[in-house]
Write a protein that holds these residues in place. Structure first.
Motif, short mmCIF file in Angstrom:
data_model
loop_
_atom_site.label_atom_id
_atom_site.label_comp_id
_atom_site.label_asym_id
_atom_site.label_seq_id
_atom_site.Cartn_x
_atom_site.Cartn_y
_atom_site.Cartn_z
N UNK A 1 0.83 -1.20 0.00
CA UNK A 1 0.00 0.00 0.00
C UNK A 1 0.87 1.26 0.00
N UNK A 2 1.95 1.22 0.76
CA UNK A 2 2.85 2.38 0.82
C UNK A 2 3.69 2.48 -0.45
N UNK A 3 4.31 1.38 -0.82
CA UNK A 3 5.27 1.41 -1.92
C UNK A 3 4.63 1.51 -3.30
N UNK A 4 3.42 0.94 -3.45
CA UNK A 4 2.79 0.91 -4.77
C UNK A 4 1.58 1.83 -4.84
N UNK A 5 0.54 1.51 -4.05
CA UNK A 5 -0.70 2.29 -4.15
C UNK A 5 -0.49 3.77 -3.86
N UNK A 6 0.13 4.07 -2.73
CA UNK A 6 0.20 5.46 -2.29
C UNK A 6 1.19 6.30 -3.10
#
Length: 375
Positions: free
Chosen positions: A70-75
């Motif tokens: 979620x941090x590395x890709x989505x956000x």
């Protein structure tokens, strides 16, 4: 397909505010640092379970959802990319929500394993009043707007008059409203279980806790006016099981007390009045015997400068068709700050709207009624 867009709003808010809280934490490794962000990721997973369109790939998709991704890709990518492969009806509804059109929330540093918030993320947080609890208030208001005017007024009064409730209180309200599904959902969004080790707040009737003997409640007045020793505080009665979520208490119930006080004053004068006309275009419409009307918007901002900024762009209330319009502020607030009313009225730039203390408003109202009695 029945969609609850409030769940998407809550999910995104938890992720955005969770990113912020992780950055602000002194101990990045402590598990509590990421609880809010984790809640957002869990909500995202739950929504994906319901609305991801490729059933044959659902297990693989769900297994790929974790905090790190979620941090590395989505956000680090535009928000709309979070929902690639989701049901098209869901995406069409999401396109109407502001957060869907945001770009990346963070910029990651590969070398230092850290990130910083983007300007768009900061804009979202600022627009949310820098307070996650305001999201709960926004969700409840959004859901209430789908009610009829009659049910809207009843629901809002219930929230104002019941900071804490029992199961029986909830049941009686729903029975009186024919077990309306929308009312039931709103109560579900507005209330949460009462935590342990809290007391009855003597100011607002909500829940007061003590942190190092300092009282903490929903509003600064609760701490400044009613500071007392632990042994003098009243425990909550056992029958109460739920309390309003902080944002609903802070932004709907607490200021709503001033609105109901003004209505009660009008009722005692046998003066025709209406709460939250046109689904809360403003707070109270007062109609005199000759058909003329006044529009009232009650405000409980402690800081006059914050209120002045708010009313500068409050074109909805200032465009209300009414002979006179007033922002009415409780006397205790006006008296606590020097030049409170002057600061606010200067912001209005001599428009046909005035900020006035509640006591002065009551005198003005009685004087106006006297004109009709003499005639």
């Amino acid at each position: 397909m029945e969609l609850n867009m409030a769940e998407f709003e809550k999910m995104f808010a938890c992720i955005a505010f969770g990113l912020q809280s992780k950055l602000r934490a002194e101990d990045q490794e402590h598990y509590k640092t990421g609880l809010l962000f984790r809640q957002g990721v869990n909500l995202y997973s739950l929504l994906a379970l319901r609305y991801y369109s490729k059933e044959e790939m659902l297990d693989e998709y769900l297994n790929s959802i974790n905090e790190s991704k979620m941090i590395r890709v989505n956000c680090t990518n535009p928000v709309k990319e979070w929902f690639v492969g989701w049901n098209h009806e869901v995406v069409e509804r999401l396109e109407k929500l502001a957060f869907y059109h945001l770009g990346a929330l963070i910029i990651c540093s590969e070398k230092r394993n850290s990130y910083q918030l983007t300007g768009e993320c900061e804009d979202y947080l600022n627009a949310s009043e820098k307070d996650l609890s305001s999201i709960d208030e926004h969700i409840v208001f959004s859901e209430m707007k789908d009610l009829s005017q009659e049910y809207y007024v009843d629901m809002r009064r219930f929230l104002i008059e019941h900071p804490i409730i029992s199961t029986l209180d909830k049941k009686e309200f729903l029975i009186a409203h024919e077990n309306d599904d929308k009312c039931g959902k709103i109560i579900g969004y507005a209330y949460e279980p009462i935590p342990s080790d809290v007391y009855l707040c003597p100011n607002c009737g909500w829940t007061l806790s003590l942190i190092s003997q300092q009282p903490r409640c929903c509003h600064h007045d609760c701490a400044t006016k009613f500071f007392t020793l632990r042994e003098k505080l009243k425990p909550l009665e056992m029958k109460y099981e739920y309390r309003l979520k902080k944002g609903v208490m802070k932004y709907i119930s607490y200021p709503g007390r001033a609105e109901l006080e003004i209505k009660s004053f009008c009722d005692n004068l046998a003066l025709k009045n209406e709460l939250w006309p046109e689904h809360d275009l403003y707070d109270i419409k007062i109609t005199f015997s000759d058909g003329t009307s006044w529009g009232i918007d009650a405000k409980t901002y402690g800081n006059p400068y914050l209120l002045s900024q708010s009313i500068k762009t409050d074109f909805r209330f200032q465009s209300v068709r009414s002979e006179r319009r007033f922002y009415v502020i409780p006397d205790s607030i006006v008296e606590s700050k020097k030049d409170y009313l002057k600061i606010c009225n200067d912001a209005l730039d001599n428009r046909s709207v005035k900020c006035i203390s509640m006591g002065a408003f009551y005198k003005k109202l009685k004087k106006e009624i006297g004109k009709y009695v003499r005639n």
